[in-house]
Design a protein around this motif. Sequence first.
Motif, PDB file in Angstrom:
ATOM      1  N   TYR A  50       0.811  -1.214   0.000  1.00  0.00           N
ATOM      2  CA  TYR A  50       0.000   0.000   0.000  1.00  0.00           C
ATOM      3  C   TYR A  50       0.847   1.269   0.000  1.00  0.00           C
ATOM      4  O   TYR A  50       0.435   2.293  -0.533  1.00  0.00           O
ATOM      5  CB  TYR A  50      -0.991  -0.033   1.167  1.00  0.00           C
ATOM      6  N   LYS A  51       2.054   1.188   0.612  1.00  0.00           N
ATOM      7  CA  LYS A  51       2.888   2.399   0.530  1.00  0.00           C
ATOM      8  C   LYS A  51       3.352   2.562  -0.918  1.00  0.00           C
ATOM      9  O   LYS A  51       3.470   3.672  -1.412  1.00  0.00           O
ATOM     10  CB  LYS A  51       4.027   2.414   1.552  1.00  0.00           C
ATOM     11  N   GLN A  52       3.554   1.463  -1.619  1.00  0.00           N
ATOM     12  CA  GLN A  52       3.902   1.566  -3.046  1.00  0.00           C
ATOM     13  C   GLN A  52       2.707   2.057  -3.865  1.00  0.00           C
ATOM     14  O   GLN A  52       2.875   2.783  -4.831  1.00  0.00           O
ATOM     15  CB  GLN A  52       4.393   0.210  -3.548  1.00  0.00           C
ATOM     16  N   PHE A  77      10.296 -10.555  -3.802  1.00  0.00           N
ATOM     17  CA  PHE A  77      10.230 -10.364  -5.264  1.00  0.00           C
ATOM     18  C   PHE A  77      10.158  -8.902  -5.676  1.00  0.00           C
ATOM     19  O   PHE A  77      10.481  -8.553  -6.805  1.00  0.00           O
ATOM     20  CB  PHE A  77       9.028 -11.125  -5.849  1.00  0.00           C
ATOM     21  N   TYR A  78       9.727  -8.019  -4.771  1.00  0.00           N
ATOM     22  CA  TYR A  78       9.524  -6.620  -5.160  1.00  0.00           C
ATOM     23  C   TYR A  78      10.800  -5.781  -5.089  1.00  0.00           C
ATOM     24  O   TYR A  78      10.792  -4.606  -5.433  1.00  0.00           O
ATOM     25  CB  TYR A  78       8.395  -5.984  -4.323  1.00  0.00           C
ATOM     26  N   HIS A  79      11.889  -6.364  -4.567  1.00  0.00           N
ATOM     27  CA  HIS A  79      13.169  -5.624  -4.580  1.00  0.00           C
ATOM     28  C   HIS A  79      13.743  -5.614  -5.994  1.00  0.00           C
ATOM     29  O   HIS A  79      13.738  -6.626  -6.679  1.00  0.00           O
ATOM     30  CB  HIS A  79      14.186  -6.288  -3.643  1.00  0.00           C
ATOM     31  N   ILE A  81      17.679  -3.063  12.395  1.00  0.00           N
ATOM     32  CA  ILE A  81      16.510  -2.249  12.734  1.00  0.00           C
ATOM     33  C   ILE A  81      15.675  -1.900  11.497  1.00  0.00           C
ATOM     34  O   ILE A  81      14.530  -1.493  11.622  1.00  0.00           O
ATOM     35  CB  ILE A  81      16.881  -0.955  13.509  1.00  0.00           C
ATOM     36  N   THR A  82      16.262  -2.069  10.306  1.00  0.00           N
ATOM     37  CA  THR A  82      15.576  -1.654   9.075  1.00  0.00           C
ATOM     38  C   THR A  82      15.887  -2.597   7.922  1.00  0.00           C
ATOM     39  O   THR A  82      17.017  -3.064   7.800  1.00  0.00           O
ATOM     40  CB  THR A  82      16.097  -0.260   8.644  1.00  0.00           C
ATOM     41  N   THR A  83      14.886  -2.826   7.082  1.00  0.00           N
ATOM     42  CA  THR A  83      15.121  -3.399   5.761  1.00  0.00           C
ATOM     43  C   THR A  83      14.594  -2.412   4.735  1.00  0.00           C
ATOM     44  O   THR A  83      13.509  -1.842   4.929  1.00  0.00           O
ATOM     45  CB  THR A  83      14.368  -4.735   5.588  1.00  0.00           C
ATOM     46  N   GLY A  84      15.352  -2.212   3.652  1.00  0.00           N
ATOM     47  CA  GLY A  84      14.875  -1.292   2.630  1.00  0.00           C
ATOM     48  C   GLY A  84      15.402  -1.666   1.260  1.00  0.00           C
ATOM     49  O   GLY A  84      16.247  -2.561   1.142  1.00  0.00           O
ATOM     50  N   GLN A 110      15.413  -0.276  -3.281  1.00  0.00           N
ATOM     51  CA  GLN A 110      14.711   0.297  -4.433  1.00  0.00           C
ATOM     52  C   GLN A 110      13.741  -0.786  -4.893  1.00  0.00           C
ATOM     53  O   GLN A 110      14.075  -1.980  -4.903  1.00  0.00           O
ATOM     54  CB  GLN A 110      15.676   0.643  -5.567  1.00  0.00           C
ATOM     55  N   ARG A 111      12.523  -0.385  -5.279  1.00  0.00           N
ATOM     56  CA  ARG A 111      11.507  -1.364  -5.695  1.00  0.00           C
ATOM     57  C   ARG A 111      11.541  -1.548  -7.201  1.00  0.00           C
ATOM     58  O   ARG A 111      11.899  -0.622  -7.935  1.00  0.00           O
ATOM     59  CB  ARG A 111      10.111  -0.904  -5.291  1.00  0.00           C
ATOM     60  N   GLU A 112      11.092  -2.697  -7.639  1.00  0.00           N
ATOM     61  CA  GLU A 112      10.912  -2.910  -9.080  1.00  0.00           C
ATOM     62  C   GLU A 112       9.606  -2.230  -9.479  1.00  0.00           C
ATOM     63  O   GLU A 112       8.543  -2.619  -9.014  1.00  0.00           O
ATOM     64  CB  GLU A 112      10.857  -4.418  -9.381  1.00  0.00           C
ATOM     65  N   GLY A 153      11.586   3.859  -3.749  1.00  0.00           N
ATOM     66  CA  GLY A 153      12.157   2.934  -2.771  1.00  0.00           C
ATOM     67  C   GLY A 153      11.792   3.386  -1.376  1.00  0.00           C
ATOM     68  O   GLY A 153      11.246   4.476  -1.188  1.00  0.00           O
ATOM     69  N   GLY A 154      12.090   2.547  -0.417  1.00  0.00           N
ATOM     70  CA  GLY A 154      11.748   2.898   0.953  1.00  0.00           C
ATOM     71  C   GLY A 154      12.260   1.856   1.905  1.00  0.00           C
ATOM     72  O   GLY A 154      13.074   1.001   1.544  1.00  0.00           O
ATOM     73  N   PHE A 155      11.763   1.946   3.127  1.00  0.00           N
ATOM     74  CA  PHE A 155      12.229   1.008   4.146  1.00  0.00           C
ATOM     75  C   PHE A 155      11.184   0.827   5.234  1.00  0.00           C
ATOM     76  O   PHE A 155      10.251   1.628   5.354  1.00  0.00           O
ATOM     77  CB  PHE A 155      13.545   1.485   4.763  1.00  0.00           C
ATOM     78  N   GLY A 156      11.361  -0.247   6.008  1.00  0.00           N
ATOM     79  CA  GLY A 156      10.533  -0.498   7.184  1.00  0.00           C
ATOM     80  C   GLY A 156      11.458  -0.611   8.384  1.00  0.00           C
ATOM     81  O   GLY A 156      12.537  -1.194   8.287  1.00  0.00           O
ATOM     82  N   LEU A 157      11.022  -0.027   9.504  1.00  0.00           N
ATOM     83  CA  LEU A 157      11.841  -0.040  10.724  1.00  0.00           C
ATOM     84  C   LEU A 157      10.969  -0.492  11.893  1.00  0.00           C
ATOM     85  O   LEU A 157       9.841  -0.010  12.049  1.00  0.00           O
ATOM     86  CB  LEU A 157      12.393   1.371  10.950  1.00  0.00           C
ATOM     87  N   GLY A 158      11.468  -1.437  12.685  1.00  0.00           N
ATOM     88  CA  GLY A 158      10.711  -1.906  13.853  1.00  0.00           C
ATOM     89  C   GLY A 158      10.873  -0.923  14.995  1.00  0.00           C
ATOM     90  O   GLY A 158      11.979  -0.713  15.480  1.00  0.00           O
TER      91      GLY A 158
HETATM   92  P1  AMO Z   1      11.275  -6.673   7.325  1.00  0.00           P
HETATM   93  O1  AMO Z   1      10.491  -7.919   7.301  1.00  0.00           O
HETATM   94  O2  AMO Z   1      12.753  -6.826   7.398  1.00  0.00           O
HETATM   95  O3  AMO Z   1      10.973  -5.778   6.043  1.00  0.00           O
HETATM   96  O4  AMO Z   1      10.814  -5.775   8.550  1.00  0.00           O
HETATM   97  C1  AMO Z   1      11.278  -4.456   8.724  1.00  0.00           C
HETATM   98  C2  AMO Z   1      11.799  -4.238  10.131  1.00  0.00           C
HETATM   99  O5  AMO Z   1      10.805  -4.610  11.093  1.00  0.00           O
HETATM  100  C3  AMO Z   1      11.417  -5.178  12.241  1.00  0.00           C
HETATM  101  N1  AMO Z   1      10.949  -6.565  12.418  1.00  0.00           N
HETATM  102  C4  AMO Z   1      10.519  -7.087  13.578  1.00  0.00           C
HETATM  103  N2  AMO Z   1      10.397  -6.551  14.804  1.00  0.00           N
HETATM  104  C5  AMO Z   1       9.909  -7.340  15.774  1.00  0.00           C
HETATM  105  N3  AMO Z   1       9.520  -8.627  15.590  1.00  0.00           N
HETATM  106  C6  AMO Z   1       9.617  -9.213  14.378  1.00  0.00           C
HETATM  107  N4  AMO Z   1       9.186 -10.455  14.203  1.00  0.00           N
HETATM  108  C7  AMO Z   1      10.134  -8.427  13.299  1.00  0.00           C
HETATM  109  N5  AMO Z   1      10.348  -8.664  11.983  1.00  0.00           N
HETATM  110  C8  AMO Z   1      10.848  -7.531  11.473  1.00  0.00           C
HETATM  111  C9  AMO Z   1      12.914  -5.128  12.006  1.00  0.00           C
HETATM  112  C10 AMO Z   1      13.003  -5.097  10.502  1.00  0.00           C
HETATM  113  O6  AMO Z   1      14.191  -4.517  10.056  1.00  0.00           O
HETATM  114  N6  AMO Z   1       8.483  -4.500   3.716  1.00  0.00           N
HETATM  115  C11 AMO Z   1       9.818  -4.637   4.290  1.00  0.00           C
HETATM  116  C12 AMO Z   1      10.432  -3.286   4.541  1.00  0.00           C
HETATM  117  C13 AMO Z   1      10.698  -2.464   3.287  1.00  0.00           C
HETATM  118  O7  AMO Z   1      11.422  -2.971   2.404  1.00  0.00           O
HETATM  119  O8  AMO Z   1      10.222  -1.333   3.203  1.00  0.00           O
HETATM  120  C14 AMO Z   1       9.756  -5.421   5.566  1.00  0.00           C
HETATM  121  O9  AMO Z   1       8.713  -5.616   6.170  1.00  0.00           O
HETATM  122  O10 AMO Z   1      13.378  -3.921  12.595  1.00  0.00           O
END
Ligand code: AMO
Length: 437
Positions: free
Chosen positions: A190-192, A338-340, A362-365, A367-369, A403-408
């Motif tokens: 949805y962010k895409q 697959f979307y990377h 703390i983050t996965t990110g 560029q998206r296809e 592109g973007g990222f997700g952070l816990g």
């Molecule tokens: P990913 O699955 O790596 O990437 O999640 C992103 C960040 O979320 C945190 N995290 C967690 N925290 C607590 N418990 C878990 N089980 C857990 N799993 C992940 C981490 C991780 O780095 N859509 C992609 C992000 C993107 O590419 O924008 C995604 O969800 O900090």
Amino acid sequence: MQRLPIATAKRSVGDTVRICGFIETVRKHKRMEFLVVADRSGRIQVAREIPAEEAAGEVHARAFAPGDAVDITGRVIANFTVALDGLELVPDSIAVAGPAQHGLPINEMSGREALLDWRYLALREPRNRLVFEVATAVEHAMRLHWHEQDFLELHSPKLMHSASESGAETFSLEYFHLGHAYLAQSPQFYKQMAIAAGFERVFEIGPVFRAEASFTSRHATEFTSVDVELAWIESHEDVMAWEERWIAFVLQQLHSRYSEAVQREFNTAIRVPSLPFPRLTMEEAHQVLSLRKYAMAANTRRGDIDPGGLHELAQYVEETFGSEFYFLTDYPSSLRPFYHMRYTEAPHLTRSFDLMWKGIEITTGAQREHRYAVLQEQAQKAGLSHSVQYYLDFFKYGCPPHGGFGLGLARFVMCLLQLENIRDATFLFRGPRRLTP
Ligand code: AMO
């Protein structure tokens, strides 16, 4: 009379004030009773003279109990014998607004599970409260930066037609005549979509769900994900450059307000990082580990780095670059969704990154296809094309590179305060063995 926070009341020596809070401790001497009362701002000793009839047992009064929620009016006096801070409240009246049962179910000796069972009592500890004060400040600082930079906030649905990350780790439920629904593992799709909608810069802070039977100190089955997506980037480098500036801004804000309290309560310095963060490709990281003779755990996925390896790299980065942070980039395609976007000249590698802080991801990110035909092919190879057709459709009518990222969020707070466990950074933890309270 208007209630004053205890910290404010303490500045009114000689005055009569009204305070409200919980009784922390009760101590009785012959004719005196001492209650330590705490609220969100601090604590004070209340020194109550026990009336003669009560002391003689002629009238029966309910004994105060630790935990009682009390409403007290009295005079603040200076008394240098009071260990707390030389101040004390002499009460005119004490009303018990919410009595506590005698004998609290947890104490300093309680184990983690008992503390989680009675989380609301554990959270009354000022140190635990501080975790959430800091977390609130973290979110606020993040929002400030987004707001200044024209980002739009999303609230995307958590009920989905398909898995958004990987099929194996989804919670599913019955959904009327449409069959199954899945709880969102991330707002990824949805962010895409917001990028395809022309929003250009978006963020979301919201719950996500992972049906992962992980029992580590870093994994939860439900957590708060902080997501960012940016349009018109040239590569994942633009995303990393944006993220590191944002993190430096957040830590700058935190540093000015909380460094003292965090040092005192958690024995940890809030360091404002210098930029740019070091970057290591996965290939370089493997070379460093092999030079340092690090032996990867046997069950590590091919090409991946296990948690011990990430810590070893953190040490290397700290020694070499003096940084608590580093980006690991260019992950093998086999380890990424697959979307990377893949490198055109090296399709076995993705234009992606993870951000590590103090050895923890703390983050996965990435560029998206964004090219429909390429994305469709990648989805097909991942065995997904039918279930995600609605997502593929987002790229049919023009979508900019993005592109973007997700952070816990809890991982961020955990690293910031150097907490041992994600459970301590989460208001109410959810894991494979915990659904209550
Ligand atoms: P990913 O699955 O790596 O990437 O999640 C992103 C960040 O979320 C945190 N995290 C967690 N925290 C607590 N418990 C878990 N089980 C857990 N799993 C992940 C981490 C991780 O780095 N859509 C992609 C992000 C993107 O590419 O924008 C995604 O969800 O900090």
